[in-house]
Design a protein around this motif. Structure first.
Motif, PDB file in Angstrom:
ATOM      1  N   LEU A  49      -3.523  -2.520  12.730  1.00 42.54           N
ATOM      2  CA  LEU A  49      -4.249  -1.883  11.542  1.00 42.54           C
ATOM      3  C   LEU A  49      -3.351  -1.572  10.826  1.00 42.54           C
ATOM      4  N   ARG A  50      -4.467  -1.796   9.258  1.00 38.96           N
ATOM      5  CA  ARG A  50      -3.361  -2.119   7.937  1.00 38.96           C
ATOM      6  C   ARG A  50      -3.131  -0.614   7.017  1.00 38.96           C
ATOM      7  N   VAL A  51      -2.476   0.149   6.703  1.00 41.16           N
ATOM      8  CA  VAL A  51      -2.689   1.464   6.147  1.00 41.16           C
ATOM      9  C   VAL A  51      -1.759   0.929   4.804  1.00 41.16           C
ATOM     10  N   LEU A  52      -2.927   0.596   3.885  1.00 37.09           N
ATOM     11  CA  LEU A  52      -2.537   1.138   2.489  1.00 37.09           C
ATOM     12  C   LEU A  52      -3.113   2.264   1.404  1.00 37.09           C
ATOM     13  N   THR A  53      -2.119   2.767   0.108  1.00 41.84           N
ATOM     14  CA  THR A  53      -2.439   3.812  -0.059  1.00 41.84           C
ATOM     15  C   THR A  53      -3.971   4.371  -0.188  1.00 41.84           C
ATOM     16  N   SER A  54      -4.580   2.961  -0.632  1.00 39.52           N
ATOM     17  CA  SER A  54      -6.142   2.965  -0.765  1.00 39.52           C
ATOM     18  C   SER A  54      -6.831   2.984   0.377  1.00 39.52           C
ATOM     19  N   CYS A  55      -6.370   1.928   1.223  1.00 39.14           N
ATOM     20  CA  CYS A  55      -7.328   2.345   2.537  1.00 39.14           C
ATOM     21  C   CYS A  55      -6.786   1.726   3.856  1.00 39.14           C
ATOM     22  N   LYS A  56      -7.907   1.407   4.864  1.00 40.03           N
ATOM     23  CA  LYS A  56      -7.632   1.365   5.880  1.00 40.03           C
ATOM     24  C   LYS A  56      -8.325  -0.159   6.378  1.00 40.03           C
TER      25      LYS A  56
END
Length: 411
Positions: A49-56
């Motif tokens: 899972l990649r967790v970015l500031t704007s989305c996952k």
């Protein structure tokens, strides 16, 4: 890069996690991570899972069994798909890798198969041609040509290369019956567009150089120009045209400028009669180009019929006037470019005008070696060259009163 794992190897630095709904909902981007934080699953290697500031987003990391390169395959955004659905996709992708297949390449091919010729043309125009090519409007016109109608719905399957070649060859043959040169240009543009699409992986590389086997039509070189003995007849033929065309064509004769990007794009606001200069905007050389106004050019500006447009000359092209000139028995390839070549040829070989002055008149980039940046021609020398060439042309054409000629068409 995520602090939790080494994404290049897929091996966890600290620990792995069970990527279920509860964990995914709570997962956050760690403050020290620059772009995103990656949380790897404890059951399926590479699933993370990649967790970015704007989305996952759910992704699958693997090494391609074909070339051993590390790749990341996007499975879907959290919210669009669930953790369970993402896990099933990851299992399927891992199965493909274990079987010796590249899942991302299969995904790319599926996208390619769904694209039509019209889709690729639109994408090429929007993402490549319009931002980087001054001729993109002309490219758009050619790609919408009726001769390419049969290609528009073509689907890009790898095994269809021969079919696309046949369709393109048929389009070239049809266009060649009436416009052989344009037929060549259409095929060349399609070939260039598809090569770009292959380079950016929009379509399979099997479509590279699709026009390589198409026999092009023979073209006469654009080296023709008006001989000194032809100016009188040329003046008589141009005199039969409407005054708006007489003015625009003689403007090409006296300046040697490019027709579409310079002459027909010249704005009224960029003509300054009192200051004695006019300016072409955003030329082929990606710069503005200013020229002094000679007596002949001033007469053209004064005799040009009034109209409501912003440009000095009316119309978007001069195709029909030049067809009339060719029908009168002039060189077969008489075009606006031939008049540009006429000025450069006679100014240099007949009148012995300085090369730098000729280049300044025609906005032509010449290679003067390391000192090119220091070559600047005095505007007075450019005006002198324009007047010298103009006087020679009027003498050969037998024109005594240029204003009267533009008004009546009679020498």
């Amino acid at each position: 890069m995520g602090e939790v794992v080494k994404l290049k190897t897929g091996k966890p630095e600290k620990q792995t996690y069970r990527l279920n709904k509860s964990f995914v909902d709570k997962a956050e981007k760690l403050p020290k991570d620059r772009d995103f934080t990656a949380y790897f699953d404890d059951l399926i290697p590479g699933f993370h899972l990649r967790v970015l500031t704007s989305c996952k987003t759910f992704s699958y990391w693997y090494r391609s069994p074909i070339d051993r390169r590390a790749r990341v395959m996007k499975l879907g955004r959290h919210g669009d798909i669930t953790a369970t659905e993402a896990r099933k996709k990851a299992e399927k992708a891992r199965g493909a890798v274990l079987d010796g297949r590249d899942p991302q390449e299969q995904k790319d091919r599926a996208k390619m198969r769904s694209k039509t010729f019209a889709d690729i043309a639109d994408q090429w125009l929007e993402e490549y041609a319009e931002p980087s090519r001054k001729t993109w409007k002309e490219d758009k016109r050619r790609l919408s040509s009726p001769y390419l109608k049969r290609l528009q719905k073509f689907q890009f399957h790898e095994h269809n290369r021969e079919k696309l070649q046949d369709l393109l060859a048929l389009a070239h043959k049809s266009a060649s019956e009436s416009t052989p040169v344009e037929a060549n240009r259409i095929v060349e543009l399609v070939n260039q567009m598809l090569n770009t699409a292959c380079r950016y992986r929009w379509i399979s590389s099997v479509y590279r150089n699709i026009a390589a086997d198409i026999q092009k039509n023979t073209e006469k070189g654009r080296e023709d120009y008006l001989r000194a003995t032809e100016f009188a007849k040329f003046a008589d033929v141009v005199g039969t045209l409407p005054r708006k065309h007489r003015c625009s064509i003689w403007f090409l004769v006296l300046t040697g400028c490019r027709s579409k990007s310079e002459a027909l794009a010249l704005l009224k606001a960029d003509v300054h009669l009192e200051a004695g200069v006019f300016k072409f905007r955003d030329t082929k050389n990606a710069t503005d180009h200013e020229l002094p106004i000679s007596t002949g050019i001033k007469t053209i500006f004064e005799m040009m019929p009034e109209h409501r447009g912003d440009t000095v000359f009316m119309g978007k092209e001069l195709r029909r006037p030049f067809e009339t000139i060719r029908e009168a028995g002039f060189i077969d390839h008489m075009t606006p470019h031939a008049l540009r070549h006429t000025l450069r040829s006679h100014a240099r070989s007949t009148l012995n005008i300085n090369l730098e002055a000729v280049d300044s008149i025609t906005n032509h980039k010449s290679n003067y070696g390391a000192g090119a940046r220091y070559v600047h021609t005095d505007p007075e020398r450019v005006l002198e060259a324009l007047e010298k060439y103009q006087a020679w042309v009027f003498d050969k054409a037998g024109i005594v009163d240029f204003g009267a000629y533009l008004k009546t068409g009679k020498r």
